[in-house]
Design a protein around this motif. Structure first.
Motif, PDB file in Angstrom:
ATOM      1  N   VAL A 287       0.846  -1.198   0.000  1.00  0.00           N
ATOM      2  CA  VAL A 287       0.000   0.000   0.000  1.00  0.00           C
ATOM      3  C   VAL A 287       0.880   1.246   0.000  1.00  0.00           C
ATOM      4  O   VAL A 287       0.660   2.179  -0.771  1.00  0.00           O
ATOM      5  CB  VAL A 287      -0.959   0.003   1.217  1.00  0.00           C
ATOM      6  N   LEU A 288       1.892   1.256   0.852  1.00  0.00           N
ATOM      7  CA  LEU A 288       2.782   2.407   0.934  1.00  0.00           C
ATOM      8  C   LEU A 288       3.561   2.633  -0.361  1.00  0.00           C
ATOM      9  O   LEU A 288       3.909   3.761  -0.681  1.00  0.00           O
ATOM     10  CB  LEU A 288       3.744   2.249   2.113  1.00  0.00           C
ATOM     11  N   LYS A 289       3.784   1.588  -1.100  1.00  0.00           N
ATOM     12  CA  LYS A 289       4.492   1.710  -2.374  1.00  0.00           C
ATOM     13  C   LYS A 289       3.665   2.467  -3.421  1.00  0.00           C
ATOM     14  O   LYS A 289       4.186   2.831  -4.467  1.00  0.00           O
ATOM     15  CB  LYS A 289       4.867   0.327  -2.906  1.00  0.00           C
ATOM     16  N   LYS A 290       2.401   2.691  -3.162  1.00  0.00           N
ATOM     17  CA  LYS A 290       1.521   3.395  -4.101  1.00  0.00           C
ATOM     18  C   LYS A 290       1.423   4.903  -3.822  1.00  0.00           C
ATOM     19  O   LYS A 290       0.705   5.620  -4.499  1.00  0.00           O
ATOM     20  CB  LYS A 290       0.117   2.779  -4.075  1.00  0.00           C
ATOM     21  N   ILE A 291       2.156   5.390  -2.839  1.00  0.00           N
ATOM     22  CA  ILE A 291       2.087   6.819  -2.491  1.00  0.00           C
ATOM     23  C   ILE A 291       2.413   7.700  -3.691  1.00  0.00           C
ATOM     24  O   ILE A 291       1.695   8.669  -3.970  1.00  0.00           O
ATOM     25  CB  ILE A 291       2.996   7.147  -1.294  1.00  0.00           C
ATOM     26  N   LEU A 292       3.466   7.381  -4.425  1.00  0.00           N
ATOM     27  CA  LEU A 292       3.843   8.219  -5.568  1.00  0.00           C
ATOM     28  C   LEU A 292       2.804   8.153  -6.692  1.00  0.00           C
ATOM     29  O   LEU A 292       2.555   9.152  -7.370  1.00  0.00           O
ATOM     30  CB  LEU A 292       5.232   7.855  -6.078  1.00  0.00           C
ATOM     31  N   SER A 293       2.181   6.998  -6.882  1.00  0.00           N
ATOM     32  CA  SER A 293       1.109   6.883  -7.880  1.00  0.00           C
ATOM     33  C   SER A 293      -0.074   7.763  -7.499  1.00  0.00           C
ATOM     34  O   SER A 293      -0.643   8.462  -8.340  1.00  0.00           O
ATOM     35  CB  SER A 293       0.645   5.434  -8.013  1.00  0.00           C
ATOM     36  N   VAL A 294      -0.432   7.741  -6.222  1.00  0.00           N
ATOM     37  CA  VAL A 294      -1.542   8.565  -5.732  1.00  0.00           C
ATOM     38  C   VAL A 294      -1.172  10.044  -5.834  1.00  0.00           C
ATOM     39  O   VAL A 294      -1.994  10.877  -6.230  1.00  0.00           O
ATOM     40  CB  VAL A 294      -1.940   8.167  -4.294  1.00  0.00           C
ATOM     41  N   LYS A 295       0.069  10.387  -5.525  1.00  0.00           N
ATOM     42  CA  LYS A 295       0.548  11.769  -5.651  1.00  0.00           C
ATOM     43  C   LYS A 295       0.347  12.277  -7.076  1.00  0.00           C
ATOM     44  O   LYS A 295      -0.164  13.383  -7.292  1.00  0.00           O
ATOM     45  CB  LYS A 295       2.022  11.846  -5.269  1.00  0.00           C
ATOM     46  N   LYS A 296       0.734  11.480  -8.069  1.00  0.00           N
ATOM     47  CA  LYS A 296       0.586  11.873  -9.477  1.00  0.00           C
ATOM     48  C   LYS A 296      -0.879  12.080  -9.846  1.00  0.00           C
ATOM     49  O   LYS A 296      -1.216  13.000 -10.584  1.00  0.00           O
ATOM     50  CB  LYS A 296       1.231  10.832 -10.388  1.00  0.00           C
ATOM     51  N   ILE A 297      -1.740  11.224  -9.341  1.00  0.00           N
ATOM     52  CA  ILE A 297      -3.180  11.357  -9.626  1.00  0.00           C
ATOM     53  C   ILE A 297      -3.725  12.627  -8.989  1.00  0.00           C
ATOM     54  O   ILE A 297      -4.489  13.364  -9.612  1.00  0.00           O
ATOM     55  CB  ILE A 297      -3.950  10.097  -9.156  1.00  0.00           C
ATOM     56  N   ILE A 298      -3.329  12.904  -7.759  1.00  0.00           N
ATOM     57  CA  ILE A 298      -3.760  14.132  -7.079  1.00  0.00           C
ATOM     58  C   ILE A 298      -3.324  15.354  -7.879  1.00  0.00           C
ATOM     59  O   ILE A 298      -4.110  16.280  -8.104  1.00  0.00           O
ATOM     60  CB  ILE A 298      -3.209  14.202  -5.638  1.00  0.00           C
ATOM     61  N   GLU A 299      -2.093  15.359  -8.340  1.00  0.00           N
ATOM     62  CA  GLU A 299      -1.583  16.488  -9.120  1.00  0.00           C
ATOM     63  C   GLU A 299      -2.334  16.632 -10.447  1.00  0.00           C
ATOM     64  O   GLU A 299      -2.612  17.745 -10.898  1.00  0.00           O
ATOM     65  CB  GLU A 299      -0.085  16.333  -9.362  1.00  0.00           C
ATOM     66  N   LYS A 300      -2.685  15.519 -11.062  1.00  0.00           N
ATOM     67  CA  LYS A 300      -3.413  15.530 -12.329  1.00  0.00           C
ATOM     68  C   LYS A 300      -4.839  16.059 -12.152  1.00  0.00           C
ATOM     69  O   LYS A 300      -5.299  16.900 -12.910  1.00  0.00           O
ATOM     70  CB  LYS A 300      -3.446  14.120 -12.914  1.00  0.00           C
ATOM     71  N   ILE A 301      -5.517  15.573 -11.119  1.00  0.00           N
ATOM     72  CA  ILE A 301      -6.919  15.937 -10.894  1.00  0.00           C
ATOM     73  C   ILE A 301      -7.049  17.307 -10.249  1.00  0.00           C
ATOM     74  O   ILE A 301      -7.937  18.079 -10.592  1.00  0.00           O
ATOM     75  CB  ILE A 301      -7.613  14.878 -10.005  1.00  0.00           C
ATOM     76  N   ASP A 302      -6.196  17.594  -9.282  1.00  0.00           N
ATOM     77  CA  ASP A 302      -6.257  18.810  -8.471  1.00  0.00           C
ATOM     78  C   ASP A 302      -7.650  18.994  -7.844  1.00  0.00           C
ATOM     79  O   ASP A 302      -8.336  19.986  -8.081  1.00  0.00           O
ATOM     80  CB  ASP A 302      -5.882  20.038  -9.298  1.00  0.00           C
ATOM     81  N   PRO A 303      -8.056  18.020  -7.014  1.00  0.00           N
ATOM     82  CA  PRO A 303      -9.394  18.091  -6.420  1.00  0.00           C
ATOM     83  C   PRO A 303      -9.471  19.132  -5.303  1.00  0.00           C
ATOM     84  O   PRO A 303      -8.466  19.496  -4.704  1.00  0.00           O
ATOM     85  CB  PRO A 303      -9.580  16.683  -5.844  1.00  0.00           C
ATOM     86  N   CYS A 304     -10.679  19.589  -5.038  1.00  0.00           N
ATOM     87  CA  CYS A 304     -10.908  20.485  -3.899  1.00  0.00           C
ATOM     88  C   CYS A 304     -10.857  19.697  -2.591  1.00  0.00           C
ATOM     89  O   CYS A 304     -10.454  20.228  -1.563  1.00  0.00           O
ATOM     90  CB  CYS A 304     -12.266  21.164  -4.023  1.00  0.00           C
ATOM     91  N   TYR A 305     -11.287  18.434  -2.664  1.00  0.00           N
ATOM     92  CA  TYR A 305     -11.347  17.583  -1.475  1.00  0.00           C
ATOM     93  C   TYR A 305     -10.771  16.212  -1.791  1.00  0.00           C
ATOM     94  O   TYR A 305     -10.981  15.676  -2.871  1.00  0.00           O
ATOM     95  CB  TYR A 305     -12.790  17.392  -0.995  1.00  0.00           C
ATOM     96  N   ILE A 306     -10.067  15.664  -0.814  1.00  0.00           N
ATOM     97  CA  ILE A 306      -9.625  14.273  -0.855  1.00  0.00           C
ATOM     98  C   ILE A 306     -10.242  13.607   0.368  1.00  0.00           C
ATOM     99  O   ILE A 306     -10.059  14.066   1.487  1.00  0.00           O
ATOM    100  CB  ILE A 306      -8.094  14.154  -0.784  1.00  0.00           C
ATOM    101  N   ASN A 307     -10.997  12.539   0.139  1.00  0.00           N
ATOM    102  CA  ASN A 307     -11.657  11.834   1.240  1.00  0.00           C
ATOM    103  C   ASN A 307     -11.189  10.386   1.242  1.00  0.00           C
ATOM    104  O   ASN A 307     -11.441   9.654   0.293  1.00  0.00           O
ATOM    105  CB  ASN A 307     -13.164  11.923   1.067  1.00  0.00           C
ATOM    106  N   ALA A 308     -10.479   9.986   2.292  1.00  0.00           N
ATOM    107  CA  ALA A 308      -9.965   8.624   2.416  1.00  0.00           C
ATOM    108  C   ALA A 308     -10.797   7.835   3.415  1.00  0.00           C
ATOM    109  O   ALA A 308     -11.010   8.260   4.525  1.00  0.00           O
ATOM    110  CB  ALA A 308      -8.501   8.646   2.839  1.00  0.00           C
ATOM    111  N   HIS A 309     -11.263   6.678   2.971  1.00  0.00           N
ATOM    112  CA  HIS A 309     -11.989   5.729   3.809  1.00  0.00           C
ATOM    113  C   HIS A 309     -11.109   4.496   3.888  1.00  0.00           C
ATOM    114  O   HIS A 309     -10.938   3.833   2.855  1.00  0.00           O
ATOM    115  CB  HIS A 309     -13.306   5.309   3.180  1.00  0.00           C
ATOM    116  N   TYR A 310     -10.523   4.207   4.688  1.00  0.00           N
ATOM    117  CA  TYR A 310     -10.389   4.226   6.116  1.00  0.00           C
ATOM    118  C   TYR A 310      -9.043   4.830   6.482  1.00  0.00           C
ATOM    119  O   TYR A 310      -8.146   4.881   5.645  1.00  0.00           O
ATOM    120  CB  TYR A 310     -10.545   2.819   6.659  1.00  0.00           C
ATOM    121  N   ILE A 311      -8.911   5.186   7.722  1.00  0.00           N
ATOM    122  CA  ILE A 311      -7.745   5.942   8.167  1.00  0.00           C
ATOM    123  C   ILE A 311      -6.443   5.147   8.020  1.00  0.00           C
ATOM    124  O   ILE A 311      -5.419   5.704   7.653  1.00  0.00           O
ATOM    125  CB  ILE A 311      -7.941   6.424   9.620  1.00  0.00           C
TER     126      ILE A 311
END
Length: 113
Positions: free
Chosen positions: A65-89
């Motif tokens: 799961v932790l190995k996917k941090i950079l993949s998620v980072k790239k998606i966040i940068e691409k989308i540039d959402p107003c909100y990020i909601n993570a289920h579960y902590i």
């Protein structure tokens, strides 16, 4: 319409309920580590769905799961959402916070237990 990124199990009925309600107010994007249900695929455009396919263990030790941090980072940068909601902590929340910090994300991060 504001962009809202959900990081959650795309096969969970809880995620489906959240997505159905949030879709009324936001442009929904989703990242899942372990698949996306047909109901969610029918509701959200395929180009807004990201299935990162991580082998998750309920007993812990989820280094993959932790190995996917950079993949998620790239998606966040691409989308540039107003909100990020993570289920579960634990898994999704940890990755969401780390990826948001690495990307210098300026929006709101919401963690759901």
């Amino acid at each position: 319409m504001k962009k809202y990124l959900i990081l959650a199990d795309g096969g969970s009925p809880h995620t489906l309920k959240w997505a159905k309600e949030l879709k009324k107010y936001f442009n929904i994007y989703m990242i899942s580590f372990n698949g996306i249900s047909d109901e969610i695929k029918e509701m959200i455009d395929n180009n807004k769905l990201y299935d990162l396919r991580v082998n998750i263990s309920v007993s812990g030790e989820n280094i993959n799961v932790l190995k996917k941090i950079l993949s998620v980072k790239k998606i966040i940068e691409k989308i540039d959402p107003c909100y990020i909601n993570a289920h579960y902590i634990t898994s999704y929340g940890s990755v969401a916070i780390a990826a948001a910090m690495l990307s210098n994300y300026k929006g709101k991060v919401i963690l759901s237990a």
